[in-house]
Design a protein around this motif. Structure first.
Motif, PDB file in Angstrom:
ATOM      1  N   GLY A 104       0.822  -1.203   0.000  1.00  9.06           N
ATOM      2  CA  GLY A 104       0.000   0.000   0.000  1.00  9.06           C
ATOM      3  C   GLY A 104       0.858   1.257   0.000  1.00  9.06           C
ATOM      4  O   GLY A 104       0.449   2.291  -0.546  1.00  9.06           O
ATOM      5  N   PHE A 105       2.044   1.177   0.601  1.00  7.97           N
ATOM      6  CA  PHE A 105       2.974   2.314   0.560  1.00  7.97           C
ATOM      7  C   PHE A 105       3.324   2.642  -0.887  1.00  7.97           C
ATOM      8  O   PHE A 105       3.308   3.818  -1.298  1.00  7.97           O
ATOM      9  CB  PHE A 105       4.247   1.981   1.338  1.00  7.97           C
ATOM     10  N   LEU A 106       3.646   1.622  -1.669  1.00  6.22           N
ATOM     11  CA  LEU A 106       4.037   1.836  -3.061  1.00  6.22           C
ATOM     12  C   LEU A 106       2.857   2.346  -3.888  1.00  6.22           C
ATOM     13  O   LEU A 106       3.017   3.239  -4.730  1.00  6.22           O
ATOM     14  CB  LEU A 106       4.579   0.541  -3.658  1.00  6.22           C
ATOM     15  N   ALA A 107       1.671   1.785  -3.653  1.00  5.01           N
ATOM     16  CA  ALA A 107       0.485   2.236  -4.383  1.00  5.01           C
ATOM     17  C   ALA A 107       0.188   3.708  -4.069  1.00  5.01           C
ATOM     18  O   ALA A 107      -0.152   4.488  -4.968  1.00  5.01           O
ATOM     19  CB  ALA A 107      -0.707   1.355  -4.037  1.00  5.01           C
ATOM     20  N   ASP A 108       0.325   4.091  -2.812  1.00  2.00           N
ATOM     21  CA  ASP A 108       0.102   5.490  -2.438  1.00  2.00           C
ATOM     22  C   ASP A 108       1.117   6.410  -3.106  1.00  2.00           C
ATOM     23  O   ASP A 108       0.788   7.524  -3.529  1.00  2.00           O
ATOM     24  CB  ASP A 108       0.185   5.655  -0.924  1.00  2.00           C
ATOM     25  N   GLN A 109       2.356   5.947  -3.202  1.00  3.25           N
ATOM     26  CA  GLN A 109       3.392   6.743  -3.852  1.00  3.25           C
ATOM     27  C   GLN A 109       3.114   6.893  -5.342  1.00  3.25           C
ATOM     28  O   GLN A 109       3.324   7.964  -5.922  1.00  3.25           O
ATOM     29  CB  GLN A 109       4.766   6.111  -3.616  1.00  3.25           C
ATOM     30  N   LEU A 110       2.651   5.822  -5.976  1.00  2.00           N
ATOM     31  CA  LEU A 110       2.281   5.912  -7.390  1.00  2.00           C
ATOM     32  C   LEU A 110       1.177   6.949  -7.587  1.00  2.00           C
ATOM     33  O   LEU A 110       1.230   7.769  -8.508  1.00  2.00           O
ATOM     34  CB  LEU A 110       1.794   4.544  -7.899  1.00  2.00           C
ATOM     35  N   ARG A 111       0.182   6.893  -6.725  1.00  2.00           N
ATOM     36  CA  ARG A 111      -0.932   7.835  -6.827  1.00  2.00           C
ATOM     37  C   ARG A 111      -0.449   9.273  -6.638  1.00  2.00           C
ATOM     38  O   ARG A 111      -0.901  10.190  -7.349  1.00  2.00           O
ATOM     39  CB  ARG A 111      -2.000   7.487  -5.793  1.00  2.00           C
ATOM     40  N   ALA A 112       0.466   9.491  -5.703  1.00  2.00           N
ATOM     41  CA  ALA A 112       0.931  10.846  -5.392  1.00  2.00           C
ATOM     42  C   ALA A 112       1.786  11.443  -6.500  1.00  2.00           C
ATOM     43  O   ALA A 112       1.977  12.666  -6.537  1.00  2.00           O
ATOM     44  CB  ALA A 112       1.714  10.832  -4.079  1.00  2.00           C
ATOM     45  N   GLN A 113       2.290  10.606  -7.412  1.00  2.00           N
ATOM     46  CA  GLN A 113       3.198  11.107  -8.446  1.00  2.00           C
ATOM     47  C   GLN A 113       2.482  11.595  -9.696  1.00  2.00           C
ATOM     48  O   GLN A 113       3.115  11.796 -10.731  1.00  2.00           O
ATOM     49  CB  GLN A 113       4.218  10.026  -8.799  1.00  2.00           C
ATOM     50  N   ALA A 114       1.185  11.757  -9.626  1.00  3.46           N
ATOM     51  CA  ALA A 114       0.435  12.374 -10.721  1.00  3.46           C
ATOM     52  C   ALA A 114      -0.707  13.180 -10.124  1.00  3.46           C
ATOM     53  O   ALA A 114      -1.212  12.856  -9.046  1.00  3.46           O
ATOM     54  CB  ALA A 114      -0.100  11.296 -11.667  1.00  3.46           C
ATOM     55  N   ASP A 115      -1.118  14.233 -10.807  1.00  4.52           N
ATOM     56  CA  ASP A 115      -2.189  15.069 -10.288  1.00  4.52           C
ATOM     57  C   ASP A 115      -3.444  15.016 -11.146  1.00  4.52           C
ATOM     58  O   ASP A 115      -4.385  15.787 -10.940  1.00  4.52           O
ATOM     59  CB  ASP A 115      -1.728  16.518 -10.132  1.00  4.52           C
ATOM     60  N   SER A 116      -3.495  14.125 -12.123  1.00 10.10           N
ATOM     61  CA  SER A 116      -4.706  13.978 -12.933  1.00 10.10           C
ATOM     62  C   SER A 116      -5.822  13.385 -12.078  1.00 10.10           C
ATOM     63  O   SER A 116      -5.562  12.646 -11.127  1.00 10.10           O
ATOM     64  CB  SER A 116      -4.435  13.106 -14.160  1.00 10.10           C
ATOM     65  N   PRO A 117      -7.070  13.708 -12.377  1.00  6.65           N
ATOM     66  CA  PRO A 117      -8.183  13.333 -11.494  1.00  6.65           C
ATOM     67  C   PRO A 117      -8.429  11.829 -11.419  1.00  6.65           C
ATOM     68  O   PRO A 117      -8.161  11.079 -12.363  1.00  6.65           O
ATOM     69  CB  PRO A 117      -9.381  14.059 -12.099  1.00  6.65           C
ATOM     70  N   ILE A 118      -8.943  11.418 -10.271  1.00  3.88           N
ATOM     71  CA  ILE A 118      -9.366  10.038 -10.014  1.00  3.88           C
ATOM     72  C   ILE A 118     -10.815  10.086  -9.560  1.00  3.88           C
ATOM     73  O   ILE A 118     -11.171  10.850  -8.660  1.00  3.88           O
ATOM     74  CB  ILE A 118      -8.495   9.378  -8.928  1.00  3.88           C
ATOM     75  N   ARG A 119     -11.651   9.290 -10.203  1.00  3.58           N
ATOM     76  CA  ARG A 119     -13.044   9.178  -9.786  1.00  3.58           C
ATOM     77  C   ARG A 119     -13.252   7.779  -9.205  1.00  3.58           C
ATOM     78  O   ARG A 119     -13.085   6.775  -9.897  1.00  3.58           O
ATOM     79  CB  ARG A 119     -13.977   9.396 -10.984  1.00  3.58           C
ATOM     80  N   GLN A 120     -13.616   7.724  -7.938  1.00  5.26           N
ATOM     81  CA  GLN A 120     -13.833   6.457  -7.255  1.00  5.26           C
ATOM     82  C   GLN A 120     -15.320   6.107  -7.236  1.00  5.26           C
ATOM     83  O   GLN A 120     -16.175   6.929  -7.535  1.00  5.26           O
ATOM     84  CB  GLN A 120     -13.240   6.528  -5.852  1.00  5.26           C
ATOM     85  N   ASN A 121     -15.601   4.851  -6.929  1.00  2.00           N
ATOM     86  CA  ASN A 121     -16.979   4.331  -6.921  1.00  2.00           C
ATOM     87  C   ASN A 121     -17.638   4.417  -8.291  1.00  2.00           C
ATOM     88  O   ASN A 121     -18.863   4.535  -8.396  1.00  2.00           O
ATOM     89  CB  ASN A 121     -17.834   5.072  -5.882  1.00  2.00           C
TER      90      ASN A 121
END
Length: 546
Positions: A305-322
């Motif tokens: 989960g640490f690595l997944a969070d880091q991947l997410r933090a390295q881009a600022d394009s939008p994410i839509r959940q659900n």
């Protein structure tokens, strides 16, 4: 020297751990079998919303939902697991910012999911990363970016952070009533069996060095860079069990260890794992470092989960959940995608120039069934169901032998053991979270999956505690919380003929230069390195086609 006052030396830790173990053992001796009440234990079933995914079984009903929103984007990524996040990161680094990522769950990360309480963060899925081969330059660069690599020595070997390199003691095995160091059986193992174990690892060393006629390594990560020499690829056509029989590796201790390895990494057995995949588990680890060896691993309380969070933090394009993607259709400008907002039960329609489908095949087959019906009938993708439980404990009754390690395995039991989630925190604290892993390999996956979904929390709790009591008599009294996650499709299983078969290769191919595919399924092995690679590969293909 590290200036963090929360860290102590490994020598000091071992001394403290041994002393603490003796205290806990003394206390455990006063517990009786009649004290096995679980009424004090809090917790319940947790996990991804598999009911949302099951909506894909009735896609005609989804098409009837009212439309609430329309969006446009250059690149749409469906799936927020490691592959999807990897693709998003890579596009961002290349200047492609008009990107939208959809995730059907409330959180991104896929099987790198994790939780947290007052004691520690803890994984509900993948929990470590072996130090990579230096030739895997994208992954090495990423680890440098997130601080896992702190520098390079004069030989240009990476220096890994002491915070992230798994501390000693790393692994132990409970066998014959004793915790031995390491997971390869030693205690009470006959000389003839030890000789077979030695011979097997000599063979593994040969495979590590082997190259095909094309000059490529026989086994490497990403596996697409492995040799295409038929001398090695033919190993994918037979089971690991058949290979071991053919080579005369009949020792029950060796066979147990190799079964454990297949269950731990693939969620499969010797009979359901290809020989190529079974050997790859051992022969592909070729990492080098200034302060670690090829068998060293990186780990975090929250696991990958640490690595997944880091991947997410390295881009600022939008994410839509659900948002659950359910329909893909080619359009004049690219691809029209329909997604169900699982919170409102309404449809969001998106127009994208390119789409990256970063979902497992059991989801992907529904998304592309109208575009390419043949892909919805793939039969070679098999998935292992798993159960993962996090237990919050105030003490751990300790038997004879090595004290608590990061990875703790019990010989010949239903699970593949447990890890100490807060192992990297070396403060002497009896309050811990241990993460228990159990691949459901005793039945056919479909049968095991259905049974898992109908098993109650109380039934799982009893099974888990019964097993842990074997090595930790009296542990039940120390448990305050148990949260249990059932992964119905925990990971792809590399069954014989799958990795180098046609079906996997066909599933990688893009559709009309508009729809691209990224997931560790497309490697045939569910590990972070492969998911990371598949995301970058698909992102490159999509960018080239823009």
């Amino acid at each position: 020297m590290d200036n963090n006052p929360d860290l102590i030396s490994r020598r000091e830790f071992l001394v403290q751990a041994s002393a603490g173990a003796a205290v806990l053992l003394t206390g455990a001796a006063t517990l009786s079998c009649s004290s096995r009440s679980t009424s004090h234990i809090q917790g319940g079933m947790v996990g991804a919303n598999h009911q949302a995914g099951h909506k894909l079984r009735n896609i005609p009903a989804l098409y009837k939902l009212p439309i609430s929103e329309r969006l446009t984007t250059d690149v749409l990524i469906i799936g927020g697991g490691v592959s999807g996040l990897s693709a998003r990161r890579w596009l961002n680094q290349k200047g492609i910012r008009d990107v939208l990522l959809l995730e059907m769950d409330a959180k991104t990360g896929g099987n790198a999911a994790y939780g947290k309480n007052a004691i520690s963060a803890y994984p509900f899925g993948a929990h470590y990363l072996p130090i990579p081969d230096l030739r895997n330059k994208e992954l090495v660069r990423f680890l440098e970016e997130v601080g896992a690599i702190t520098g390079f020595d004069t030989k240009n070997l990476p220096i890994y952070s002491d915070y992230f390199l798994c501390h000693d003691p790393e692994e132990r095995l409970f066998i014959n009533g004793f915790w031995q160091e390491g997971l390869v059986p030693e205690m009470g193992v006959p000389t003839s069996d030890k000789q077979q174990i030695k011979q097997f690892f000599q063979l593994v060393d040969e495979y590590k060095q082997a190259k095909g006629a094309d000059g490529l390594d026989a086994f490497t990560i990403p596996l697409e860079r492995s040799s295409r020499d038929e001398k090695f690829r033919q190993l994918d056509t037979i089971s690991f069990a058949s290979y071991l029989t053919e080579k005369g590796f009949t020792s029950p201790f060796l066979q147990w260890y190799l079964t454990y390895s297949c269950r731990d990494d693939y969620g499969s057995t010797l009979e359901t794992t290809s020989a190529w995949a079974g050997i790859h588990y051992f022969a592909s680890r070729k990492g080098q470092a200034a302060n670690a060896n090829a068998s060293s691993v990186l780990t975090w309380p929250q696991g990958n989960g640490f690595l997944a969070d880091q991947l997410r933090a390295q881009a600022d394009s939008p994410i839509r959940q659900n948002l659950l993607g359910y329909g893909l259709q080619r359009s004049a400008t690219g691809v029209t995608v329909q997604a169900c907002d699982v919170a409102t039960n309404r449809t969001v329609v998106m127009e994208a120039r390119k789409v990256i489908v970063a979902t497992p095949q059991f989801i992907t087959k529904h998304l592309v069934q109208h575009l390419m019906p043949e892909r919805s009938t793939c039969t070679g993708f098999h998935y292992a169901p798993w159960v993962v439980a996090n237990l919050t404990i105030s003490g751990l009754p300790q038997g004879r032998g090595l004290p608590l390690c990061w990875d703790n395995v019990m010989y010949d039991t239903a699970s593949v053991g447990y890890i100490s989630a807060n192992h990297q925190d070396l403060r002497d604290n009896p309050n811990k979270v241990i993460t228990y892993y159990k691949p459901l390999t005793d039945e056919e996956p479909d049968v095991a999956r259905r049974r898992a979904y109908t098993t109650t929390y109380e039934q799982w709790l009893t099974q888990i505690l019964d097993e842990l009591e074997v090595a930790h008599s009296g542990i039940t009294a120390f448990v305050s919380q148990v949260d249990i996650w059932v992964w119905g499709h925990g990971m792809i299983s590399p069954s014989p003929g799958f990795i180098w078969g046609q079906e996997r290769q066909q599933a990688i191919q893009p559709i009309a230069d508009s729809i691209f595919f990224a997931h560790s399924d497309l490697s045939g092995i569910s590990i972070f390195e492969e998911a990371f690679y598949q995301g970058i590969r698909a992102a490159k293909e999509a960018m080239k086609a823009l």
